[in-house]
Design a protein around this motif. Structure first.
Motif, PDB file in Angstrom:
ATOM      1  N   VAL A  23       7.005  -1.543   0.333  1.00 54.85           N
ATOM      2  CA  VAL A  23       5.366  -1.884   0.237  1.00 54.85           C
ATOM      3  C   VAL A  23       4.284  -0.524   0.335  1.00 54.85           C
ATOM      4  CG1 VAL A  23       2.858  -3.612  -0.339  1.00 54.85           C
ATOM      5  CG2 VAL A  23       5.715  -3.577  -0.566  1.00 54.85           C
ATOM      6  N   PHE A  24       4.382  -0.304   1.605  1.00 56.05           N
ATOM      7  CA  PHE A  24       3.644   0.245   2.822  1.00 56.05           C
ATOM      8  C   PHE A  24       4.471   2.135   2.020  1.00 56.05           C
ATOM      9  CE2 PHE A  24       4.373  -2.181   6.827  1.00 56.05           C
ATOM     10  CZ  PHE A  24       3.215  -2.584   6.525  1.00 56.05           C
ATOM     11  N   GLY A  25       5.409   2.293   1.971  1.00 55.34           N
ATOM     12  CA  GLY A  25       5.466   3.550   1.370  1.00 55.34           C
ATOM     13  C   GLY A  25       4.824   3.570   0.407  1.00 55.34           C
ATOM     14  N   GLU A  26       4.669   2.929  -0.275  1.00 52.50           N
ATOM     15  CA  GLU A  26       3.933   3.240  -2.316  1.00 52.50           C
ATOM     16  C   GLU A  26       2.706   2.999  -1.939  1.00 52.50           C
ATOM     17  OE1 GLU A  26       4.084   0.595  -6.410  1.00 52.50           O
ATOM     18  OE2 GLU A  26       5.210  -0.317  -4.754  1.00 52.50           O
ATOM     19  N   GLN A  27       1.979   1.839  -1.047  1.00 51.52           N
ATOM     20  CA  GLN A  27       0.221   2.125  -1.337  1.00 51.52           C
ATOM     21  C   GLN A  27      -0.320   2.350   0.372  1.00 51.52           C
ATOM     22  OE1 GLN A  27       1.183  -2.085  -3.255  1.00 51.52           O
ATOM     23  NE2 GLN A  27      -0.257  -2.004  -1.424  1.00 51.52           N
ATOM     24  N   GLY A  28       0.680   2.429   1.008  1.00 53.27           N
ATOM     25  CA  GLY A  28       0.110   3.096   2.645  1.00 53.27           C
ATOM     26  C   GLY A  28       0.081   1.613   3.438  1.00 53.27           C
ATOM     27  N   ILE A  29      -0.088   2.181   4.954  1.00 54.70           N
ATOM     28  CA  ILE A  29      -0.484   0.886   5.949  1.00 54.70           C
ATOM     29  C   ILE A  29      -1.978   0.250   5.438  1.00 54.70           C
ATOM     30  CG2 ILE A  29      -0.941   0.521   8.430  1.00 54.70           C
ATOM     31  CD1 ILE A  29       1.451   2.403   8.828  1.00 54.70           C
ATOM     32  N   ALA A  30      -2.876   1.189   5.337  1.00 59.34           N
ATOM     33  CA  ALA A  30      -4.096   0.188   5.817  1.00 59.34           C
ATOM     34  C   ALA A  30      -4.407  -0.116   3.864  1.00 59.34           C
ATOM     35  CB  ALA A  30      -5.093   1.846   5.752  1.00 59.34           C
ATOM     36  N   ALA A  31      -3.718   0.098   3.349  1.00 61.44           N
ATOM     37  CA  ALA A  31      -4.060  -0.972   2.001  1.00 61.44           C
ATOM     38  C   ALA A  31      -3.935  -2.065   1.486  1.00 61.44           C
ATOM     39  CB  ALA A  31      -4.354   0.344   0.130  1.00 61.44           C
ATOM     40  N   THR A  32      -1.953  -1.981   2.155  1.00 63.22           N
ATOM     41  CA  THR A  32      -1.331  -3.118   1.981  1.00 63.22           C
ATOM     42  C   THR A  32      -1.856  -4.333   3.015  1.00 63.22           C
ATOM     43  OG1 THR A  32       0.581  -1.508   1.592  1.00 63.22           O
ATOM     44  CG2 THR A  32       1.020  -4.131   2.394  1.00 63.22           C
ATOM     45  N   LYS A  33      -1.757  -5.658   2.378  1.00 63.17           N
ATOM     46  CA  LYS A  33      -1.733  -6.593   3.051  1.00 63.17           C
ATOM     47  C   LYS A  33      -0.391  -7.625   2.968  1.00 63.17           C
ATOM     48  CE  LYS A  33      -6.592  -7.601   0.484  1.00 63.17           C
ATOM     49  NZ  LYS A  33      -7.260  -8.713  -0.758  1.00 63.17           N
ATOM     50  N   LEU A  34      -0.954  -8.601   4.587  1.00 64.66           N
ATOM     51  CA  LEU A  34       0.837  -9.188   4.329  1.00 64.66           C
ATOM     52  C   LEU A  34       1.210  -9.919   3.724  1.00 64.66           C
ATOM     53  CD1 LEU A  34       0.592  -9.395   8.407  1.00 64.66           C
ATOM     54  CD2 LEU A  34       1.653  -8.399   7.123  1.00 64.66           C
TER      55      LEU A  34
END
Length: 224
Positions: A23-34
């Motif tokens: 998920v981080f790889g697809e969306q980035g860290i900042a844009a991802t929610k847990l």
């Protein structure tokens, strides 16, 4: 009929890390929610928080795990080589492969570094984790050097920084322009850094392996 067994804590952690990477790889860290990581792992948000206190901790755990994996693969290739020169080539080849195959790791590191630049808490957490990674690499380098009777060209702590900086820096350049970073470049740099030490060890090993000439016992004096 047996009931479903709940995943172990280790299995849950593994599922979360795998999902987070995707998920981080697809969306980035900042844009991802847990909650999105939890959904990708097939778990509840509470299960994620039971393993990781925050998204930052999850990101840092991912980076630490990846660095440890690369180190293990690289040092194993060195130890399995017949000679030091081949070992350096193997280390470089493994690092280059990991660098190209897992470019997303370097993007995540760059993004988290940027996020931490103006955040003292994040910067301190990143600094602590990177120190732990460097210490782990340094200890492994010392063990390897002792096992192979190899004198490192730099103190292990400094050599660990160089290895991380080279692989991360080349990964960024390769991600920008893949043709600018040939496959053998890292091997050439490692040879420039450590080639003399490896050559000395190999020369000593070759000398020790050579058959020694038989020593003739002194002939006894003739009797007249």
């Amino acid at each position: 009929m047996t009931g479903r067994t709940r995943p172990t804590r280790a299995e849950t952690r593994r599922r979360i890390l795998d999902a987070a990477f995707a998920v981080f790889g697809e969306q980035g860290i900042a844009a991802t929610k847990l909650t999105e990581v939890a959904a990708a792992a097939g778990l509840t948000k509470g299960a994620v928080y039971s393993s990781f206190a925050s998204k930052d901790e999850l990101v840092l755990a991912l980076m630490e795990e990846h660095a440890a994996h690369r180190l293990e693969a690289s040092l194993a290739s060195f130890a399995e080589a017949d000679d030091g020169g081949a070992g350096l080539a193997n280390v470089a080849a493994v690092l280059m492969y990991e660098m190209r195959a897992d470019a997303v790791w370097h993007r995540l590191l760059a993004e988290f570094f940027a996020m931490a630049h103006h955040d003292d808490r994040r910067r301190d957490a990143l600094r602590r984790r990177r120190r732990e990674v460097r210490d782990t690499i340094a200890r492994a380098l010392n063990r390897l050097a002792e096992g192979l009777d190899l004198e490192l060209p730099l103190p292990a702590e400094e050599f660990a920084i160089v290895l991380l900086a080279l692989s991360n820096g080349l990964a960024v350049e390769a991600d920008i322009d893949d043709e600018a970073v040939p496959d053998g470049l890292l091997g050439k740099v490692l040879t420039l850094i450590a080639g003399d030490a490896v050559a000395k060890v190999q020369a000593a090993s070759d000398l020790a392996a050579q058959p020694q000439p038989e020593q003739k016992s002194p002939s006894s004096p003739r009797k007249r």
